[in-house]
Design a protein around this motif. Structure first.
Motif, PDB file in Angstrom:
ATOM      1  N   GLY A   8       1.085  -1.040   0.220  1.00 42.91           N
ATOM      2  CA  GLY A   8      -0.442   0.304   0.256  1.00 42.91           C
ATOM      3  C   GLY A   8       1.070   0.978   0.047  1.00 42.91           C
ATOM      4  N   PHE A   9       0.271   2.259   0.439  1.00 41.40           N
ATOM      5  CA  PHE A   9       1.286   3.188   0.484  1.00 41.40           C
ATOM      6  C   PHE A   9       1.922   3.495   2.400  1.00 41.40           C
ATOM      7  N   GLY A  10       2.901   4.188   2.249  1.00 33.58           N
ATOM      8  CA  GLY A  10       3.339   4.463   2.916  1.00 33.58           C
ATOM      9  C   GLY A  10       2.401   5.083   4.601  1.00 33.58           C
ATOM     10  N   GLY A  11       2.714   5.105   5.477  1.00 32.19           N
ATOM     11  CA  GLY A  11       1.454   5.475   6.341  1.00 32.19           C
ATOM     12  C   GLY A  11       0.623   4.555   6.884  1.00 32.19           C
ATOM     13  N   GLN A  12       0.507   3.654   5.933  1.00 33.23           N
ATOM     14  CA  GLN A  12      -0.508   3.243   6.016  1.00 33.23           C
ATOM     15  C   GLN A  12      -0.368   1.977   7.257  1.00 33.23           C
ATOM     16  N   GLY A  13       0.829   1.662   7.640  1.00 29.46           N
ATOM     17  CA  GLY A  13       0.689   0.421   8.760  1.00 29.46           C
ATOM     18  C   GLY A  13       0.914  -0.753   8.207  1.00 29.46           C
ATOM     19  N   ILE A  14       1.588  -0.678   6.579  1.00 31.40           N
ATOM     20  CA  ILE A  14       1.236  -1.797   5.822  1.00 31.40           C
ATOM     21  C   ILE A  14       3.337  -3.103   6.829  1.00 31.40           C
ATOM     22  N   LEU A  15       3.972  -2.429   6.684  1.00 31.93           N
ATOM     23  CA  LEU A  15       5.094  -3.488   7.153  1.00 31.93           C
ATOM     24  C   LEU A  15       4.929  -3.544   8.978  1.00 31.93           C
ATOM     25  N   THR A  33      10.677 -15.442   7.069  1.00 26.09           N
ATOM     26  CA  THR A  33      11.501 -14.041   7.540  1.00 26.09           C
ATOM     27  C   THR A  33      10.589 -12.436   6.723  1.00 26.09           C
ATOM     28  N   TRP A  34      10.787 -11.338   6.449  1.00 22.84           N
ATOM     29  CA  TRP A  34      10.128 -10.700   6.677  1.00 22.84           C
ATOM     30  C   TRP A  34      11.083  -9.726   6.277  1.00 22.84           C
ATOM     31  N   TYR A  35      10.961  -9.088   4.271  1.00 25.89           N
ATOM     32  CA  TYR A  35      11.815  -7.891   4.564  1.00 25.89           C
ATOM     33  C   TYR A  35      10.606  -7.030   3.328  1.00 25.89           C
ATOM     34  N   PRO A  36      11.407  -6.240   4.197  1.00 22.03           N
ATOM     35  CA  PRO A  36      10.401  -5.251   3.766  1.00 22.03           C
ATOM     36  C   PRO A  36      11.080  -4.071   2.439  1.00 22.03           C
ATOM     37  N   SER A  37      10.053  -3.127   1.806  1.00 18.23           N
ATOM     38  CA  SER A  37      10.471  -2.676   0.419  1.00 18.23           C
ATOM     39  C   SER A  37       9.557  -0.903   0.727  1.00 18.23           C
ATOM     40  N   TYR A  38      10.294  -0.100   0.325  1.00 18.93           N
ATOM     41  CA  TYR A  38       9.611   1.727   0.817  1.00 18.93           C
ATOM     42  C   TYR A  38      10.512   2.230  -0.240  1.00 18.93           C
ATOM     43  N   GLY A  39      10.005   3.085  -0.679  1.00 17.22           N
ATOM     44  CA  GLY A  39       9.826   4.527  -1.020  1.00 17.22           C
ATOM     45  C   GLY A  39      10.834   5.214  -0.692  1.00 17.22           C
ATOM     46  N   SER A  40      11.779   6.606  -0.946  1.00 19.41           N
ATOM     47  CA  SER A  40      12.798   7.265  -0.118  1.00 19.41           C
ATOM     48  C   SER A  40      11.370   8.153   0.225  1.00 19.41           C
ATOM     49  N   GLN A  41      10.228   8.321   0.075  1.00 18.85           N
ATOM     50  CA  GLN A  41       9.649   9.002   0.849  1.00 18.85           C
ATOM     51  C   GLN A  41       8.314   8.357   1.334  1.00 18.85           C
ATOM     52  N   MET A  42       8.782   8.542   3.060  1.00 18.10           N
ATOM     53  CA  MET A  42       8.438   7.070   3.314  1.00 18.10           C
ATOM     54  C   MET A  42       6.389   7.274   3.629  1.00 18.10           C
ATOM     55  N   ARG A  43       6.214   8.737   4.287  1.00 19.63           N
ATOM     56  CA  ARG A  43       4.728   8.569   4.461  1.00 19.63           C
ATOM     57  C   ARG A  43       3.850   9.402   2.710  1.00 19.63           C
ATOM     58  N   GLY A  44       2.906   8.474   2.140  1.00 19.10           N
ATOM     59  CA  GLY A  44       2.374   8.382   1.361  1.00 19.10           C
ATOM     60  C   GLY A  44       2.937   8.598  -0.500  1.00 19.10           C
ATOM     61  N   GLY A  45       3.923   7.477   0.067  1.00 22.10           N
ATOM     62  CA  GLY A  45       4.969   6.890  -1.439  1.00 22.10           C
ATOM     63  C   GLY A  45       4.124   5.085  -0.741  1.00 22.10           C
ATOM     64  N   THR A  46       5.135   4.553  -1.731  1.00 28.24           N
ATOM     65  CA  THR A  46       4.854   2.725  -1.435  1.00 28.24           C
ATOM     66  C   THR A  46       5.239   2.007  -0.674  1.00 28.24           C
ATOM     67  N   LEU A  69      -1.823 -11.832  -0.603  1.00 30.20           N
ATOM     68  CA  LEU A  69      -1.572 -10.606  -0.815  1.00 30.20           C
ATOM     69  C   LEU A  69      -2.476  -9.578  -0.918  1.00 30.20           C
ATOM     70  N   CYS A  70      -1.973  -9.116   0.102  1.00 31.82           N
ATOM     71  CA  CYS A  70      -3.024  -7.970   0.931  1.00 31.82           C
ATOM     72  C   CYS A  70      -2.806  -6.318   0.151  1.00 31.82           C
ATOM     73  N   ALA A  71      -3.492  -6.002  -0.789  1.00 32.59           N
ATOM     74  CA  ALA A  71      -3.783  -4.840  -0.714  1.00 32.59           C
ATOM     75  C   ALA A  71      -4.121  -3.477  -1.053  1.00 32.59           C
ATOM     76  N   MET A  72      -3.378  -2.615  -0.318  1.00 30.15           N
ATOM     77  CA  MET A  72      -4.052  -1.882   0.506  1.00 30.15           C
ATOM     78  C   MET A  72      -5.013  -0.380  -0.140  1.00 30.15           C
ATOM     79  N   ASN A  73      -4.062  -0.593  -2.005  1.00 25.34           N
ATOM     80  CA  ASN A  73      -4.645   0.340  -3.369  1.00 25.34           C
ATOM     81  C   ASN A  73      -4.457  -0.139  -4.309  1.00 25.34           C
ATOM     82  N   ALA A  74      -4.975   0.361  -5.212  1.00 17.82           N
ATOM     83  CA  ALA A  74      -5.345  -0.002  -6.563  1.00 17.82           C
ATOM     84  C   ALA A  74      -3.674  -0.874  -7.594  1.00 17.82           C
TER      85      ALA A  74
END
Length: 176
Positions: A8-15, A33-46, A69-74
């Motif tokens: 989802g988007f950063g800030g939605q509690g995905i991680l 295993t738990w492997y995070p991936s996020y964009g450089s902008q935490m909130r609002g980024g992917t 798959l838990c998808a919080m956005n399209a």
């Protein structure tokens, strides 16, 4: 082995959602295993994370074929549904992914009104926990009460106790 992606988007509690699922697996005595991936902008980024659970050692944290798959956005549906196994479980945020959005026909799609349920629980930031409850309801991976206890423990360790977090999880577990 069960491979899950939370996205989802950063800030939605995905991680956080993925981390709680991973801790639940550890409490059940599984290899995780738990492997995070996020964009450089935490909130609002992917943001997304991969979680693998197995009774045996896990060679790689990479989830090649997704079981859940838990998808919080399209955008998350678009990015990951092509990597799902036939018959896999796709949980989508019903408020963020329109019913008309193209989705695979060979997977089980569950639309969860996470924001609506979280708001009813008076905890708008608990939408991710609603989704976690829906996982418990639609799989045999976790007992709902075990997850509810883990949610309380997870946030207590961070000094962020909120009884409404558990309410969100329990309400999500009632989603059909």
């Amino acid at each position: 082995m069960t491979g899950m992606i939370f996205s989802g988007f950063g800030g939605q509690g995905i991680l956080t959602t993925g981390m709680i699922a991973a801790e639940a697996g550890m409490k059940l005595g599984m290899h995780v295993t738990w492997y995070p991936s996020y964009g450089s902008q935490m909130r609002g980024g992917t943001a997304n994370c991969s979680v693998k659970l197995d009774t045996k050692d896990i060679a790689s944290p990479y989830v090649k074929e997704i079981d859940i798959l838990c998808a919080m956005n399209a955008a998350s549906v678009d990015k990951f549904q092509g990597h799902m196994r036939p018959g896999a479980l796709l949980l989508v945020d019903a408020g963020a992914v329109p019913e008309s959005h193209p989705m695979r026909e060979d997977v089980q799609v569950v639309r969860v009104p996470v924001a609506e349920i979280a708001n009813e629980c008076e905890n708008p930031k608990g939408a991710n926990l609603v989704m976690l409850g829906a996982i418990a309801a639609h799989t045999d991976l976790f007992e709902v009460e075990t997850l509810a206890k883990l949610v309380d423990e997870f946030f207590a360790k961070k000094g962020k106790t909120n009884p409404k977090n558990k309410l969100c999880l329990l309400a999500g577990a009632k989603c059909e």
